[in-house]
Design a protein around this motif. Structure first.
Motif, PDB file in Angstrom:
ATOM      1  N   SER A   7      -0.058 -13.741   0.148  1.00 31.93           N
ATOM      2  CA  SER A   7       1.089 -12.819   0.098  1.00 31.93           C
ATOM      3  C   SER A   7       2.157 -13.330  -0.858  1.00 31.93           C
ATOM      4  O   SER A   7       2.718 -12.558  -1.657  1.00 31.93           O
TER       5      SER A   7
ATOM      6  N   CYS B  69       3.101  -1.685   0.654  1.00 25.99           N
ATOM      7  CA  CYS B  69       3.066  -2.959   1.383  1.00 25.99           C
ATOM      8  C   CYS B  69       2.122  -2.881   2.578  1.00 25.99           C
ATOM      9  O   CYS B  69       1.372  -3.827   2.868  1.00 25.99           O
TER      10      CYS B  69
ATOM     11  N   LEU C  57       0.329  -6.866  -5.779  1.00 25.07           N
ATOM     12  CA  LEU C  57       1.473  -6.166  -5.200  1.00 25.07           C
ATOM     13  C   LEU C  57       2.664  -6.106  -6.149  1.00 25.07           C
ATOM     14  O   LEU C  57       3.297  -5.053  -6.294  1.00 25.07           O
TER      15      LEU C  57
END
Length: 582
Positions: free
Chosen positions: A296, A432, A328
């Motif tokens: 992450s 997300c 991301l």
């Protein structure tokens, strides 16, 4: 029916998956073991109570409000000589709402029926009554939709003994049974139901009565393999065997796929869950957490060196693809860019058109419009400002204006900002959420990933979304104060607008005075014509705003456009092109 070491009956209720966890747990606790079939009626009554259905003594009394449930009543017959067979008896279809059945009951029964008959390995027994016109029987329409070729549907005709011999109804039933009226590849079968007077008959007596009817009625013209319960039993055995042979390759592939998926899920568990002890579970979750945190952080910072982010370079670059969502930071950057572009293009409530754009609008050019914004010509924009100015007057002299109206106009012009910002927050939230779903899907088995997502990830993301909303609301609260700008570009823009207005007036005045000869002349190096300064000044005086209200409106419009541009720069950190905020 199931093969088992001893003969026994087991009655259970399989709860509807949409029920609450507490309801499902309570229903699963129900189980009964009737001694024989004579005790089955009592046990089924108890099962109906568990399912939330009430028993009724006769149809002369209205049914309870809940006549049907999506729970499944399971009656398992075990024994050493039992065949492996599952028979699903679904509720009879309801054509219309009555005093006994509601429209909700009708829809539920239709949904239950459709859920079973659309399964590709299900053999459908379409049961119709000989006493009713087959064209009005809903089940035939439903099986045709689910099985258009009729490859896995067998028609069943009941109550043939209720027809008068030689009647038209009997002829129709015979044609149906011969597979003429409605064609199924599996054909049709005819059985005789027990009458009320025969309800106490044993199985042997029931079979003997049925055989006697078919020997002595017009139905004896049909093939023997299509008549009676014994023949139906043999026919279904053959159909199931052929169906199994046909589906075996598909079933094998599905099992192999399931084994592969299960092996993959087990591999994700590693060696940490060799037992179900809390220590092993904590150890596994700790390792999983550390792995997910590392990935992450890399995704948030845009560091894509890990194998997790590697994929086929030829894969689609759509922001919705899994490989893109894994990266991301890249997706968020694209969303931010799109948000800035959307604010620039659609952020203003009113788009004040330039003269060129007004000309395009008059020619009905589609590219002159901005989605979501109200198109205003300059005259209409000045009319809007004039109305606001008139209703906001205080003690200022005529020709002056209340400076607070600039703030009022600015608030109206930026009224779409909050909705656009909240929409951007929602888009980031969804990305997300998809990122974490993909991460958990790859790093842990499905049942663990679902629980972590439901109890941890979604809750945390919702909290962060609420915090983002609050930041938007704080910005909008600040935006409701009187707008104050210290940017030098704001003053420069105002001065530029005033200069352009004066240049426009002067240019028109020179053009009008060019053809009027006067005694005082100005001759340039390359010009042979002369222009009278007195004539030019006379034209300027005639074109100067004598209506101070109109002049004030024009000035306020210039201030508003300059203020909007400067404020957008302060909020988004962008230096917009003047053409975006004409």
């Amino acid at each position: 029916m199931r093969r088992g070491p001893i003969d026994q009956l087991v009655v259970r209720v399989i709860p509807d998956p949409d029920r609450s966890v507490a309801e499902q747990t309570a229903i699963k606790e129900f189980s009964e073991y009737p001694s024989d079939f004579t005790d089955l009626l009592r046990v089924m009554g108890k099962a109906k109570g568990v399912m939330g259905l009430s028993s009724i003594s006769s149809l002369s009394q209205p049914l309870p409000a809940k006549a049907f449930a999506r729970d499944v009543l399971s009656i398992e017959i075990q024994g050493p000589s039992r065949q492996q067979l599952t028979l699903v008896d679904i509720p009879g279809l309801i054509r219309s709402e009555t005093q006994w059945f509601t429209s909700q009951d009708r829809e539920m029964v239709a949904e239950i029926t459709d859920a079973y008959i659309t399964q590709p390995r299900t053999v459908c027994l379409a049961v119709i009554s000989a006493t009713h016109n087959h064209a009005s029987q809903l089940i035939l329409e439903m099986v045709h939709d689910a099985d258009p070729t009729g490859e896995r549907t067998l028609g069943i005709i009941t109550k043939p003994d209720s027809l008068n011999a030689g009647s038209n109804e009997e002829k129709i039933s015979l044609d149906l049974a011969r597979n003429v009226k409605v064609v199924f590849k599996l054909g049709w079968h005819v059985i005789k139901n027990e009458k009320v007077s025969e309800s106490a008959f044993s199985f042997e007596q029931r079979n003997a009565t049925e055989a006697s009817f078919f020997r002595n009625s017009n139905f004896n013209s049909l093939p023997a393999h299509g008549l009676g319960i014994d023949a139906l039993r043999a026919r279904l055995t053959f159909i199931l065997f052929e169906n199994f042979k046909r589906e075996l390759p598909n079933l094998t592939r599905e099992l192999e796929s399931a084994v592969t998926e299960t092996t993959s899920q087990l591999r994700k568990l590693g060696d940490g869950l060799a037992t179900t002890s809390p220590r092993h579970s904590r150890s596994y979750l700790t390792r999983l957490s550390m792995d997910c945190v590392e990935i992450s952080n890399a995704a948030i910072n845009g560091n894509y060196e890990s194998l997790y982010f590697h994929g086929d370079s030829h894969e689609t670059s759509s922001l919705k693809s899994a490989s893109s969502i894994k990266r991301l930071r890249t997706v968020i950057q694209h969303l931010n860019r799109d948000f800035v572009s959307e604010i620039q293009i659609r952020g203003a409530k009113y788009h004040i058109m330039s003269p060129d754009q007004e000309t395009q609008m008059s020619k009905h050019l589609a590219d002159s419009t901005i989605p979501g914004s109200v198109q205003l010509s300059k005259d209409k924009a000045l009319g809007w400002i004039s109305r606001v100015m008139e209703r906001s007057r205080r003690k200022e002299s005529y020709g002056n204006f209340n400076p607070s109206i600039i703030g009022e106009l600015f608030w109206e012009q930026t009224s779409k900002w909050q909705a656009l910002a909240e929409q951007h927050v929602d888009r980031v939230f969804c990305i997300c959420q998809k990122f974490f779903d993909l991460l958990l899907e790859e790093k842990c088995p499905g049942y663990i990933g679902v629980r972590l997502s439901q109890f941890e990830v979604v809750k945390s993301l919702n909290t962060r979304r609420e915090c983002a909303y609050k930041e938007v609301w704080n910005l909008m609260d600040d935006n409701q104060d009187f707008p104050t700008v210290y940017d030098h570009d704001y003053a420069a823009t105002i001065q530029k607008q005033q200069s352009e207005r004066m240049q426009s007036v002067l240019r028109e005045a020179i053009d009008d005075a060019a053809s009027q000869p006067e005694s005082h002349e100005i001759v340039s190096k390359n010009a042979t014509s002369s222009i009278s300064l007195d004539a030019v000044m006379a034209q300027v005086r005639s074109k100067t705003h004598r209506d101070m209200h109109s002049y004030s409106c024009d000035h306020v419009l210039g201030c508003l456009l300059a203020l909007y541009k400067a404020s957008l720069f302060l909020i988004l950190g962008i230096r917009a092109s003047p053409t975006d905020f004409h």
